[in-house]
Design a protein around this motif. Structure first.
Motif, PDB file in Angstrom:
ATOM      1  N   ILE A  68      18.559 -35.307   1.278  1.00  0.00           N
ATOM      2  CA  ILE A  68      18.764 -34.144   2.151  1.00  0.00           C
ATOM      3  C   ILE A  68      19.974 -33.365   1.642  1.00  0.00           C
ATOM      4  CG2 ILE A  68      19.309 -33.340   4.475  1.00  0.00           C
ATOM      5  CD1 ILE A  68      17.897 -35.781   5.575  1.00  0.00           C
ATOM      6  N   CYS A  69      19.824 -32.052   1.500  1.00  0.00           N
ATOM      7  CA  CYS A  69      20.906 -31.177   1.039  1.00  0.00           C
ATOM      8  C   CYS A  69      21.322 -30.231   2.156  1.00  0.00           C
ATOM      9  CB  CYS A  69      20.461 -30.377  -0.180  1.00  0.00           C
ATOM     10  SG  CYS A  69      20.014 -31.401  -1.586  1.00  0.00           S
ATOM     11  N   ALA A  70      22.576 -29.819   2.103  1.00  0.00           N
ATOM     12  CA  ALA A  70      23.169 -29.010   3.173  1.00  0.00           C
ATOM     13  C   ALA A  70      22.900 -27.527   2.949  1.00  0.00           C
ATOM     14  CB  ALA A  70      24.663 -29.283   3.266  1.00  0.00           C
ATOM     15  N   ILE A  71      21.660 -27.139   3.173  1.00  0.00           N
ATOM     16  CA  ILE A  71      21.245 -25.737   3.174  1.00  0.00           C
ATOM     17  C   ILE A  71      19.894 -25.699   3.880  1.00  0.00           C
ATOM     18  CG2 ILE A  71      19.966 -25.762   0.983  1.00  0.00           C
ATOM     19  CD1 ILE A  71      21.241 -22.969   0.404  1.00  0.00           C
ATOM     20  N   GLY A  72      19.516 -24.548   4.419  1.00  0.00           N
ATOM     21  CA  GLY A  72      18.251 -24.504   5.137  1.00  0.00           C
ATOM     22  C   GLY A  72      17.634 -23.125   5.180  1.00  0.00           C
ATOM     23  N   LYS A  73      16.637 -22.999   6.040  1.00  0.00           N
ATOM     24  CA  LYS A  73      15.893 -21.737   6.115  1.00  0.00           C
ATOM     25  C   LYS A  73      16.765 -20.562   6.561  1.00  0.00           C
ATOM     26  CE  LYS A  73      11.152 -23.355   6.831  1.00  0.00           C
ATOM     27  NZ  LYS A  73       9.950 -23.276   7.695  1.00  0.00           N
ATOM     28  N   GLN A  74      17.850 -20.845   7.243  1.00  0.00           N
ATOM     29  CA  GLN A  74      18.762 -19.772   7.623  1.00  0.00           C
ATOM     30  C   GLN A  74      19.390 -19.131   6.399  1.00  0.00           C
ATOM     31  OE1 GLN A  74      21.438 -20.843  10.746  1.00  0.00           O
ATOM     32  NE2 GLN A  74      22.426 -18.845  10.837  1.00  0.00           N
ATOM     33  N   ASP A  75      19.414 -19.863   5.280  1.00  0.00           N
ATOM     34  CA  ASP A  75      20.068 -19.390   4.067  1.00  0.00           C
ATOM     35  C   ASP A  75      19.093 -18.987   2.965  1.00  0.00           C
ATOM     36  OD1 ASP A  75      22.751 -20.337   5.088  1.00  0.00           O
ATOM     37  OD2 ASP A  75      21.706 -22.253   4.945  1.00  0.00           O
ATOM     38  N   VAL A  76      17.968 -19.685   2.855  1.00  0.00           N
ATOM     39  CA  VAL A  76      17.031 -19.413   1.768  1.00  0.00           C
ATOM     40  C   VAL A  76      15.689 -20.047   2.106  1.00  0.00           C
ATOM     41  CG1 VAL A  76      17.538 -21.467   0.365  1.00  0.00           C
ATOM     42  CG2 VAL A  76      16.832 -19.351  -0.758  1.00  0.00           C
ATOM     43  N   ASP A  77      14.604 -19.447   1.621  1.00  0.00           N
ATOM     44  CA  ASP A  77      13.265 -20.007   1.808  1.00  0.00           C
ATOM     45  C   ASP A  77      12.933 -20.930   0.645  1.00  0.00           C
ATOM     46  OD1 ASP A  77      12.741 -18.612   4.203  1.00  0.00           O
ATOM     47  OD2 ASP A  77      12.200 -16.816   3.076  1.00  0.00           O
ATOM     48  N   LEU A  78      12.270 -22.041   0.954  1.00  0.00           N
ATOM     49  CA  LEU A  78      12.029 -23.039  -0.094  1.00  0.00           C
ATOM     50  C   LEU A  78      11.127 -22.517  -1.209  1.00  0.00           C
ATOM     51  CD1 LEU A  78       8.944 -24.364   0.422  1.00  0.00           C
ATOM     52  CD2 LEU A  78      10.140 -25.468   2.303  1.00  0.00           C
ATOM     53  N   GLY A  79      10.310 -21.495  -0.923  1.00  0.00           N
ATOM     54  CA  GLY A  79       9.470 -20.910  -1.960  1.00  0.00           C
ATOM     55  C   GLY A  79      10.234 -20.066  -2.952  1.00  0.00           C
ATOM     56  N   ASP A  80      11.521 -19.834  -2.690  1.00  0.00           N
ATOM     57  CA  ASP A  80      12.336 -18.969  -3.546  1.00  0.00           C
ATOM     58  C   ASP A  80      13.346 -19.740  -4.384  1.00  0.00           C
ATOM     59  OD1 ASP A  80      11.188 -16.492  -2.876  1.00  0.00           O
ATOM     60  OD2 ASP A  80      12.310 -16.432  -1.007  1.00  0.00           O
ATOM     61  N   ILE A  81      13.236 -21.071  -4.409  1.00  0.00           N
ATOM     62  CA  ILE A  81      14.159 -21.875  -5.205  1.00  0.00           C
ATOM     63  C   ILE A  81      13.369 -22.781  -6.149  1.00  0.00           C
ATOM     64  CG2 ILE A  81      16.031 -21.777  -3.522  1.00  0.00           C
ATOM     65  CD1 ILE A  81      15.229 -24.510  -2.499  1.00  0.00           C
ATOM     66  N   ILE A  82      13.857 -22.908  -7.379  1.00  0.00           N
ATOM     67  CA  ILE A  82      13.190 -23.713  -8.407  1.00  0.00           C
ATOM     68  C   ILE A  82      14.198 -24.711  -8.959  1.00  0.00           C
ATOM     69  CG2 ILE A  82      11.920 -23.677 -10.594  1.00  0.00           C
ATOM     70  CD1 ILE A  82      12.369 -20.376  -8.905  1.00  0.00           C
TER      71      ILE A  82
END
Length: 354
Positions: free
Chosen positions: A284-298
Motif C-alpha cells: 500500500i502506498c500513500a497516494i490515492g484517487k484524490q491525487d491521481v487516477d490509477l489509469g494515469d500512472i505506469i
C-alpha cells in the motif's frame, strides 16, 4: 524528502520545447506554450520561454496571474466568462472568443482599464466544442467586433480532438484558411494569426500536409510528453519522462487476492470485481484517487501490478518483483497527460524540480 512527490526535469522540458519550436519554425509556425497541465507553475513556464515559446497560454485566470511577472504575452485559452471580464483584461493580452456578448463586455472593461485587448475568433470545424459553426455568423460577429473600442481582432483559430476527437487534416484546416481570406476580403482588413489547433496538429508537419498559412499552434502535451496527440506518436529527439511520480510504501502484507465477505459498493459507489490469484504480496502506498487516477500512472518496475485505489491509498501487487521492497521504500511511476494534470493540481503532492 516529503512524499508523494512529482519530480520535474526542467532540462528535459527545455530540450523538448527547443526541439518542437524549431520543428514549427521550419514551417513558419510560432508556438504558444500551454501551461494548464502544470497549473501555471512559473518555473516550468519560464523554462518554456527559455526554450523559445513566444506566448504563454492557460485556460484559467488563476494560472495567468501566477505568470504575470514573465515578460511575454499571455493568452486565455478557455472562452472568457463575462463574470471575469475585468480580470481577463487585466491579466491576459489575448483571449479566444466565440460569443459576441462576451466580447462586448471585454470591450467595456478594456476601455475602463485604458487597454487594447486582442482576440482570436474561434471557428468550429466539426469537433463541436467551442467556436462559431456557421460562416454567416462569423461575418456578422466580425462586423460587430470592428465597431468596438478597446478590442483588436488579430486572427481566427480552431480547436480539434479535445472533445469530438476530430483529427486535424489538410482539408479541415484549409477551411480555416479560406474563412480567414474571406474575412479579409469582405472587411478589407488583415488578420495576423491563423491558430491551427493544439498538439494534435503537429503530425501534419512531419507529413508535409499543414496548410501553409497556418502560423500558430498552441502546444502543451507535445512539450511535456514529447508526442503529438492525434495518433499518440512520439516526436523525434524528445523526452516522455519530464514528470515522474514518486510514492512511499506504508504497508506490505501477504493477503488473499479476493476480499472475504459479501461485496457491496466501494467508496466511490462502484461494485468492484476481483480475480482469484491466491495469496499475493501486496504493498500500500500513500497516494490515492484524490491525487491521481490509477489509469494515469505506469510503474517503472514492470513486475508491479496496480490492483486499485481508494481516496488515499494505492494498492499494488509486488509478488513478482525482483526487488525486495520494504516499508518506507519508494515506487516510481511515469505519468500520462491526465496524470500530470492531477498530481500538479493536488496540494498533497510535493513538486520537486531537478
Amino acid at each position: 524528502m516529503r512524499y508523494p512527490c512529482v519530480e520535474i526535469s526542467l532540462d528535459k522540458i527545455k530540450h523538448n520545447t527547443r526541439e518542437i519550436v524549431e520543428l514549427c519554425k521550419r514551417n513558419n509556425i510560432n508556438v504558444t506554450g500551454v501551461t494548464k497541465v502544470f497549473c501555471g507553475e512559473p518555473k516550468i513556464a519560464k523554462t518554456m520561454v527559455e526554450g523559445g515559446v513566444q506566448i504563454l497560454a492557460d485556460s484559467r485566470i488563476e494560472n495567468l496571474i501566477k505568470l504575470k511577472e514573465i515578460n511575454v504575452p499571455k493568452m486565455l485559452l478557455r472562452l472568457p466568462m463575462i463574470s471575469q471580464a475585468d480580470e481577463v483584461i487585466k491579466y491576459s493580452d489575448i483571449s479566444l472568443n466565440s460569443e459576441l456578448n462576451t466580447i462586448k463586455e471585454l470591450s467595456k472593461k478594456a476601455v475602463e482599464q485604458n487597454k487594447e485587448h486582442k482576440i482570436i475568433l474561434m471557428v468550429d470545424l466539426g469537433d463541436l466544442r467551442e467556436g462559431i459553426f456557421d460562416e454567416e455568423e462569423i461575418f456578422f460577429v466580425v462586423s460587430e467586433i470592428l465597431k468596438l473600442d478597446g478590442i483588436k481582432l488579430i486572427g481566427i483559430g480552431t480547436n480539434l480532438t479535445c472533445y469530438g476527437g476530430v483529427i486535424p487534416k489538410y482539408e479541415n484546416l484549409s477551411k480555416l484558411v479560406k474563412i480567414k481570406m474571406n474575412i479579409e476580403k469582405k472587411f478589407n482588413i488583415e488578420l495576423d494569426i491563423i491558430s491551427g489547433g493544439n498538439s494534435s496538429s503537429l503530425y501534419l508537419l512531419k507529413a508535409g500536409e499543414m496548410p501553409k498559412k497556418i502560423n500558430q499552434l498552441r502546444l502543451g502535451e507535445s512539450i511535456v510528453l514529447g508526442r503529438e496527440t492525434a495518433y499518440g506518436e512520439s516526436i523525434e529527439n524528445t523526452y516522455d519522462d519530464c514528470f515522474k511520480l514518486i510514492v512511499e510504501i506504508i504497508e506490505i502484507k501477504e493477503k488473499p487476492s479476493v476480499p472475504i465477505g459479501e461485496i457491496g459498493m466501494d467508496a466511490f459507489g462502484n461494485k468492484p470485481k476481483f480475480i482469484d490469484k491466491g495469496i499475493m504480496k501486496r504493498a500500500i502506498c500513500a497516494i490515492g484517487k484524490q491525487d491521481v487516477d490509477l489509469g494515469d500512472i505506469i510503474p517503472y518496475d514492470k513486475n508491479i501490478e496496480i490492483l486499485g485505489e481508494s481516496s488515499d491509498h494505492l494498492i499494488l501487487d509486488i509478488t513478482k518483483c525482483e526487488k525486495n521492497y520494504e516499508i518506507g521504500d519508494n515506487v516510481e511511476f511515469k505519468l500520462t497527460y491526465g496524470g500530470i494534470l492531477k498530481v500538479m493540481t493536488s496540494e498533497y503532492v510535493k513538486k520537486n524540480f531537478v
